[in-house]
Design a protein around this motif. Structure first.
Motif, PDB file in Angstrom:
ATOM      1  N   THR B  24      26.960  35.338   1.137  1.00 19.26           N
ATOM      2  CA  THR B  24      26.181  34.736   0.284  1.00 19.26           C
ATOM      3  C   THR B  24      26.616  33.393   0.375  1.00 19.26           C
ATOM      4  O   THR B  24      25.766  32.374   0.381  1.00 19.26           O
ATOM      5  CB  THR B  24      26.576  34.983  -1.332  1.00 19.26           C
ATOM      6  OG1 THR B  24      26.488  36.613  -1.366  1.00 19.26           O
ATOM      7  CG2 THR B  24      25.500  34.306  -2.196  1.00 19.26           C
ATOM      8  N   LEU B  25      27.932  33.154   0.605  1.00 22.56           N
ATOM      9  CA  LEU B  25      28.535  31.858   0.909  1.00 22.56           C
ATOM     10  C   LEU B  25      27.790  31.142   1.980  1.00 22.56           C
ATOM     11  O   LEU B  25      27.343  30.165   2.101  1.00 22.56           O
ATOM     12  CB  LEU B  25      29.933  31.849   0.845  1.00 22.56           C
ATOM     13  CG  LEU B  25      30.563  30.498   0.923  1.00 22.56           C
ATOM     14  CD1 LEU B  25      30.698  29.963  -0.422  1.00 22.56           C
ATOM     15  CD2 LEU B  25      32.031  30.812   1.213  1.00 22.56           C
ATOM     16  N   PHE B  26      27.619  32.049   2.886  1.00 22.69           N
ATOM     17  CA  PHE B  26      27.051  31.601   4.482  1.00 22.69           C
ATOM     18  C   PHE B  26      25.667  31.058   4.219  1.00 22.69           C
ATOM     19  O   PHE B  26      25.289  30.039   4.794  1.00 22.69           O
ATOM     20  CB  PHE B  26      27.152  32.841   5.370  1.00 22.69           C
ATOM     21  CG  PHE B  26      26.389  32.173   6.760  1.00 22.69           C
ATOM     22  CD1 PHE B  26      25.353  33.177   6.661  1.00 22.69           C
ATOM     23  CD2 PHE B  26      26.815  31.438   7.489  1.00 22.69           C
ATOM     24  CE1 PHE B  26      24.569  32.861   8.056  1.00 22.69           C
ATOM     25  CE2 PHE B  26      26.039  31.108   8.566  1.00 22.69           C
ATOM     26  CZ  PHE B  26      24.813  32.057   8.757  1.00 22.69           C
ATOM     27  N   PHE B  27      24.878  32.160   3.577  1.00 28.92           N
ATOM     28  CA  PHE B  27      23.455  31.814   3.538  1.00 28.92           C
ATOM     29  C   PHE B  27      23.160  30.408   2.547  1.00 28.92           C
ATOM     30  O   PHE B  27      22.374  29.472   2.816  1.00 28.92           O
ATOM     31  CB  PHE B  27      22.911  32.883   2.974  1.00 28.92           C
ATOM     32  CG  PHE B  27      22.385  34.013   3.904  1.00 28.92           C
ATOM     33  CD1 PHE B  27      22.952  35.136   3.971  1.00 28.92           C
ATOM     34  CD2 PHE B  27      21.517  33.465   5.014  1.00 28.92           C
ATOM     35  CE1 PHE B  27      22.755  36.009   4.965  1.00 28.92           C
ATOM     36  CE2 PHE B  27      21.059  34.494   5.949  1.00 28.92           C
ATOM     37  CZ  PHE B  27      21.964  35.725   5.816  1.00 28.92           C
ATOM     38  N   LYS B  28      24.076  30.308   1.431  1.00 29.64           N
ATOM     39  CA  LYS B  28      23.826  29.213   0.630  1.00 29.64           C
ATOM     40  C   LYS B  28      24.292  27.696   1.277  1.00 29.64           C
ATOM     41  O   LYS B  28      23.967  26.952   1.090  1.00 29.64           O
ATOM     42  CB  LYS B  28      24.759  29.315  -0.569  1.00 29.64           C
ATOM     43  CG  LYS B  28      24.073  30.237  -1.537  1.00 29.64           C
ATOM     44  CD  LYS B  28      24.689  30.128  -3.149  1.00 29.64           C
ATOM     45  CE  LYS B  28      23.387  29.563  -3.870  1.00 29.64           C
ATOM     46  NZ  LYS B  28      23.785  28.351  -4.734  1.00 29.64           N
ATOM     47  N   ASN B  29      25.310  27.922   2.514  1.00 32.77           N
ATOM     48  CA  ASN B  29      25.789  26.786   3.097  1.00 32.77           C
ATOM     49  C   ASN B  29      25.578  26.807   4.571  1.00 32.77           C
ATOM     50  O   ASN B  29      25.985  25.928   5.411  1.00 32.77           O
ATOM     51  CB  ASN B  29      27.303  26.885   2.712  1.00 32.77           C
ATOM     52  CG  ASN B  29      27.692  26.626   1.327  1.00 32.77           C
ATOM     53  OD1 ASN B  29      27.729  25.464   0.979  1.00 32.77           O
ATOM     54  ND2 ASN B  29      28.122  27.565   0.992  1.00 32.77           N
ATOM     55  N   ARG B  32      25.517  23.468   6.428  1.00 35.86           N
ATOM     56  CA  ARG B  32      26.661  22.645   6.549  1.00 35.86           C
ATOM     57  C   ARG B  32      27.549  23.394   7.546  1.00 35.86           C
ATOM     58  O   ARG B  32      28.663  22.633   7.746  1.00 35.86           O
ATOM     59  CB  ARG B  32      27.436  22.918   5.285  1.00 35.86           C
ATOM     60  CG  ARG B  32      27.139  21.650   4.095  1.00 35.86           C
ATOM     61  CD  ARG B  32      27.701  22.113   2.751  1.00 35.86           C
ATOM     62  NE  ARG B  32      29.125  22.022   2.905  1.00 35.86           N
ATOM     63  CZ  ARG B  32      29.942  22.575   2.220  1.00 35.86           C
ATOM     64  NH1 ARG B  32      29.674  22.783   0.899  1.00 35.86           N
ATOM     65  NH2 ARG B  32      31.439  22.358   2.272  1.00 35.86           N
ATOM     66  N   ILE B  33      27.268  24.471   8.174  1.00 35.57           N
ATOM     67  CA  ILE B  33      28.088  24.945   9.036  1.00 35.57           C
ATOM     68  C   ILE B  33      28.544  24.268  10.344  1.00 35.57           C
ATOM     69  O   ILE B  33      29.774  24.237  10.518  1.00 35.57           O
ATOM     70  CB  ILE B  33      27.424  26.348   9.678  1.00 35.57           C
ATOM     71  CG1 ILE B  33      27.268  27.402   8.515  1.00 35.57           C
ATOM     72  CG2 ILE B  33      28.530  27.088  10.622  1.00 35.57           C
ATOM     73  CD1 ILE B  33      28.572  28.101   7.948  1.00 35.57           C
TER      74      ILE B  33
END
Lengths: 224, 406
Positions: B24-29, B32-33
């Motif tokens: 979830t954190l990945f998909f929201k950000n 920004r990666i």
């Protein structure tokens, strides 16, 4: 010291998704359990038809004593094997399934009744058609019976070695509470502990090893 | 349904929760990666290279550092020889731009502190002698220090010279860590600035007193200390450092027991941070969650072992009662093969495979299923057993306070 914020939003979203997965998983487990019982029921239906056919043949035995015996003995071992296979699947389901579907217990009773019918027919076949085999009625329990797996293994050996000469019928001792037929057999043969074997009306209490069973076969059938 | 079954479900639910949290954190950000701020000003930086008997590797490391894509006048290198008995010092002295300090054998932390005394630049980087940086690694990390509260920056570490099966497992593990480290950084809960290639703000390191030699893992200990004082860390997912990971099974075993014991030792030292909201996601989530993870790994390891042994023993007992007759089993595939837990197993496996593919792609590697087939198999089947074993052994050693020799 800067107070760090926690990402409440992420925890909650992940929590909601996980709870959904948990619910889906539990539902799937229940669904699967029901499907397994349905599968067992379809196998039981097939076994029941063979049983009804055998019943009819025994009735017809009175009209055609010469023909019936040869036909009956041909198919009987095959029917008994199929029933035994279904039996082991039923036993495995009871032993390993975490959440048992309620329909399972009805299935088990129906299976046990069919099984006992076959046991009765096997005895009749032996009397009326002069067969050389031994019928073994094996009482086991799922409640507390540390010797039962060993007894099952020993019987497996006997079945493999003697084939049509060993008709084995495995029966749950605790069904005596719910099925009158099982209670009758328990009282009639004075079965009080598990495992107990009833070989052609003779009762053997406690674990009977493969070697001891071979001795029994030798003495009763005069074969090695 | 027994107690053990409920624990199994709870374990899977917890592992699934954590995986979903990271995804979830990945998909929201996801936008920004890869974004790092372009450095407006290039800070001066010193590389500290503690070395103990590294005559074979140190030249490659020094050459790579000296040829970094960075203005030469802002780059300094100090090698601290920790009492080597081979030609490490001789190899290091071949480079005129490298300052060489010598000390009696005292350990990595002491070497770093010794080197720190001679640092005059704004930033200080640590490098292990058996590792080396990518040419653009400095450019990617330096810009992160524009924010005043950032005290340290972490690179993305890859395994180089993937020859033995041990290195093949680590290859995949390190790629997965590149992904996880970025996510930890977004979540502000990283708990270690890795030895090979971690960069610190010199003033902060001096202020908090340098590295601690009494710790098993001085790089982790200093990170915990930075977090305790409220500093932030930052990460660049494509600032690459390459390391020669342990090649042998025992080498890897010793390294991991040391790392994980070090983690537990640091957690004990900084126990006031556990579950503490004051320390953000690090204190509130990661520290408690890691305890649960160790329990999950231990439980799965022991229950699998127990079940396998029990099944094998029962099988042999039954076989004995069958007078050792071999009966070929009749295999009939039907719905009876699935278990009640199959949904959770499959779901967790799916999340794992998805995360692996994601890590590989974010690390700019190719999946190459045909060529790297063995690496993936080893990682999927052997790694879970190893990681559970290491954590369980580390936990036992820490709890029983086994003496620390490393």
């Amino acid at each position: 010291m800067v107070k760090r914020k926690i990402s409440l939003e992420i925890y909650i979203i992940a929590g909601i998704i996980t709870i959904s997965v948990l619910i889906a998983g539990v539902y799937f487990g229940l669904f699967l359990s029901g499907e397994k019982v349905k599968f067992l029921e379809s196998e039981l239906a097939r076994v029941r038809i063979s049983g009804d056919d055998a019943t009819l043949q025994f009735v017809l035995l009175n009209f055609f004593p010469n023909e019936s015996c040869s036909i009956l003995e041909e198919r009987f071992y095959e029917i008994q094997m199929k029933t035994a296979k279904l039996g082991s699947k039923v036993e495995e389901y009871e032993r390993t399934e975490k959440i048992k579907a309620p329909e399972f217990y009805e299935l088990k009773k129906a299976y046990t009744i069919i099984l006992l019918n076959y046991w009765y027919y096997a005895k009749k076949l032996k009397e009326e058609c002069n067969q050389t085999f031994l019928t073994i009625l094996y009482f086991y329990s799922n409640v507390y019976c540390p010797d039962c797996p060993k007894q099952g293994a020993a019987l497996g050996y006997i079945k493999e070695k003697y084939r049509e000469k060993a008709m084995i019928f495995s029966l749950d001792f605790d069904l005596g509470k719910e099925l009158g037929s099982v209670k009758l057999l328990r009282l009639g043969y004075n079965v009080t502990i598990v495992p107990t074997l009833v070989v052609d009306d003779e009762r053997y209490e406690g674990l009977v090893t493969a070697d001891e069973l071979e001795k029994i076969f030798y003495s009763k059938l005069a074969i090695g | 349904m027994q107690v053990a079954d409920i624990v199994v479900v709870a374990v899977y639910v917890f592992m699934i929760y954590c995986s979903i949290l990271w995804l979830t954190l990945f998909f929201k950000n996801r936008k920004r990666i890869f974004s790092e701020p372009r450095p407006k000003k290039l800070h001066s930086i010193t590389f500290l290279l503690p070395a103990y008997n590294e005559e074979k590797k140190i030249s490659e490391c020094l050459e790579k550092i000296l040829s970094l894509n960075y203005p030469k006048e802002k780059l300094k290198v100090i090698v601290i020889d920790d009492g080597s008995t081979d030609n490490t010092v001789k190899m290091a002295r071949k480079y005129k731009d490298v300052k060489v300090l010598k000390q009696k054998h005292a350990g990595k932390a002491a070497a770093l502190n010794h080197g720190l005394k001679h640092v005059t630049t704004e930033l200080v980087a640590c490098m292990d002698a058996d590792s080396f940086p990518d040419a653009n690694y400095l450019y990617k990390l330096v810009g992160l220090f524009q924010k005043r509260e950032v005290a340290a920056a972490t690179p993305a570490i890859k395994v180089v010279n993937v020859d033995s099966w041990i290195r093949k497992i680590q290859w995949m593990e390190y790629l997965f860590q590149i992904f996880l480290r970025k996510l930890f950084s977004i979540f502000e809960c990283e708990y270690v600035v890795p030895g090979p290639g971690g960069i610190y703000r010199t003033s902060v390191v001096r202020e908090i007193g340098g590295w601690d030699g009494s710790s098993l893992t001085e790089d982790m200990e200093i990170t915990f200390r930075l977090r305790d004082r409220g500093y932030r860390l930052a990460n660049s997912i494509d600032a690459y450092t390459y390391t020669n990971a342990p090649k042998s099974f025992m080498g890897l075993w010793n390294q991991r027991i040391r790392w994980y014991r070090g983690y537990l030792e640091n957690v004990r030292r900084y126990s006031h941070m556990i579950g503490n909201l004051k320390y953000g996601n690090f204190g509130f989530f990661i520290l408690p969650a890691n305890f649960f993870w160790i329990f999950c790994l231990g439980f799965l390891l022991f229950s699998s072992l127990y079940n396998s042994i029990r099944d094998i023993v029962n099988y042999f007992i039954a076989w004995n009662y069958m007078n050792y007759l071999i009966i070929p089993p009749e295999i009939e595939v039907s719905v009876l093969w699935l278990s009640s837990f199959s949904f959770f197993h499959v779901f967790f496996l799916f999340l794992g495979l998805f995360s692996i593919c994601l890590s590989i792609s974010l690390s700019k590697e190719r999946i190459g299923l045909m060529k790297k087939f063995d690496r993936y198999l080893l990682f999927l089947f052997i790694y879970p057993i190893l990681i559970s074993l290491w954590w369980v052994v580390a936990a036992f050693c820490e709890v029983l306070r086994v003496s620390k020799k490393w």
